[in-house]
Enzyme design. Structure first.
Site, PDB file in Angstrom:
ATOM      1  N   CYS A  56      28.359  -7.984   4.121  1.00  0.00           N
ATOM      2  CA  CYS A  56      27.610  -8.113   5.368  1.00  0.00           C
ATOM      3  C   CYS A  56      28.553  -8.124   6.564  1.00  0.00           C
ATOM      4  CB  CYS A  56      26.767  -9.375   5.350  1.00  0.00           C
ATOM      5  SG  CYS A  56      25.361  -9.250   4.226  1.00  0.00           S
TER       6      CYS A  56
ATOM      7  N   CYS B 106      48.721  -3.731 -15.005  1.00  0.00           N
ATOM      8  CA  CYS B 106      47.766  -4.590 -15.719  1.00  0.00           C
ATOM      9  C   CYS B 106      46.622  -3.704 -16.180  1.00  0.00           C
ATOM     10  CB  CYS B 106      47.303  -5.743 -14.821  1.00  0.00           C
ATOM     11  SG  CYS B 106      46.443  -5.219 -13.335  1.00  0.00           S
TER      12      CYS B 106
END
Ligand code: ZN
Length: 378
Positions: free
Chosen positions: A183, A336
């Site tokens: 938002c 990762c």
């Protein structure tokens, strides 16, 4: 007697009456967030006579909140939102016992906080917390009322894994980071908070009093521009990773990692120190000397790994215990699963003096996608 007067408009509804009002008084409801959705939710729950209202909120009131977060006012700017919300609640209904949790909800406190309540109203605005709320509620067997808003659109549902689907049945994976603006980035029509927040309170009151058909297994979709409410059936997914028949998630996970939320510090470290999986392949092919470190966990390393990588879980880099094992004479390349944890580890490495270290964008998943699709993914 005061209470009879105060709640008289509830008491004369035959389906609510004294019994329903007593249930509300005995109820303990937690609202996660005292922002756009939390504002109307807390105010109406308080007015309705919910006996104990908890507020989890770490933020402070900003002027830009006032366009929609109506539980706060001009004089609250700069004040912790939880305190400001509690003051408004006391003004609406002094009979409510307000419990302030002036903290960010996280893996360490979620069970302890949720454990104190019968029902949770989720007014969070980010995916990491949303999945945390869902997973904790499912693991504790508690119902929660979910809502989400963006620009002119809103959604709401009740997730209660024992009686229907959970949030993961509907949205198994978060959107890729940056795909769905918040938002703050995309804007929201202020009054939309009231439209969705009031559905959440309605459902909360129905669940607490046992009146009507709860929004379990249904998703309300509101379009303010068309002024339409649609109800869409949502089924429990038998393959849901959390509430399905063979769950793979049996405890809380790393939600920032899951949702690809990179901290500002990690983002800064990764700027100009990020290579692609294809570039990593080129480094291998060119016979370059470097030290490839996989910062995931052992179980993930067992599933799939980039050939030549050494496993050092992120935690051992962040707490410094692995630093002495790293070579000083070669560039260190971190990776990762998706590039979030490695960015965090990179920030720690750079701070420890490994200035030329880099990390791999998209992690092992990018390696599988672009370099070796024959490898398994998870
Ligand atoms: Zn589920």
């Amino acid at each position: 007697m005061d209470e009879v007067r105060r709640y008289s408009r509830h008491l004369i509804i035959p389906d609510v009456a004294m019994d329903g009002q007593k249930r509300l008084k005995n109820a303990r409801v937690l609202c996660v967030g005292a922002g756009g959705l939390g504002s109307p939710a807390l105010m109406y729950l308080a007015a309705a006579g919910v006996g104990t209202l908890g507020i989890v909120e770490f933020d402070t009131v900003d002027e830009s909140n006032l366009q929609r977060q109506i539980i706060h006012g001009q004089s609250d700017i700069g004040r912790p939102k939880a305190e400001s919300a509690a003051a408004t609640i006391r003004e609406i209904n002094p009979l409510v016992n307000v419990v302030i949790h002036n903290t960010a909800l996280d893996n360490d406190n979620v069970f302890e906080i949720f454990g104190q309540y019968d029902l949770i109203v989720d007014g969070t605005d980010n995916f990491a917390t949303r999945y945390l709320v869902n997973d904790a509620a499912v693991l504790l067997g508690k119902p929660y009322v979910w809502g989400s808003i963006y620009r002119f659109d809103g959604q709401a549902s009740v997730f209660w894994a024992e009686h229907g689907p959970c949030y993961r049945c509907l949205y198994p994976e978060p959107p890729p980071p940056g795909m769905v603006p918040s938002c703050a980035e995309g804007g929201v029509l202020g009054v939309l908070c009231a439209s969705i927040g009031s559905i959440q309170v309605t459902e909360a009151i129905k669940l607490l009093t046992g009146v009507g058909e709860p929004l379990v297994g249904r998703l309300m979709v509101y379009d303010a521009l068309e002024m339409t409410y649609r109800s869409v059936k949502v089924r429990k997914d038998p393959d849901c990773a959390l509430c399905g028949e063979n769950p793979t998630i049996t405890g809380l996970i790393d939600y920032d990692d899951f949702c690809g939320a990179v901290s500002a510090e990690a983002q800064e470290a990764a700027d100009g120190a990020t290579i692609t999986a294809a570039e990593l392949k080129e480094m291998f092919d060119a016979g370059k000397e470097f030290y490839l470190v996989d910062v995931r966990e052992q179980a993930e390393y067992e599933i799939v790994r980039i050939p030549g990588s050494v496993l050092i879980p992120k935690g051992e880099i962040l707490n410094g215990s692995a630093l002495a094992t790293l070579p000083q004479d070669r560039q260190i390349v971190l990776h990762c699963k998706s590039g979030v944890r490695s960015a965090e580890a990179l920030a720690a490495l750079k701070a420890a003096g490994f200035k030329d270290s880099v990390h791999v964008q998209g992690g092992v998943l990018a390696w599988v996608n672009t370099v070796d699709p024959s490898l398994p993914t998870y």
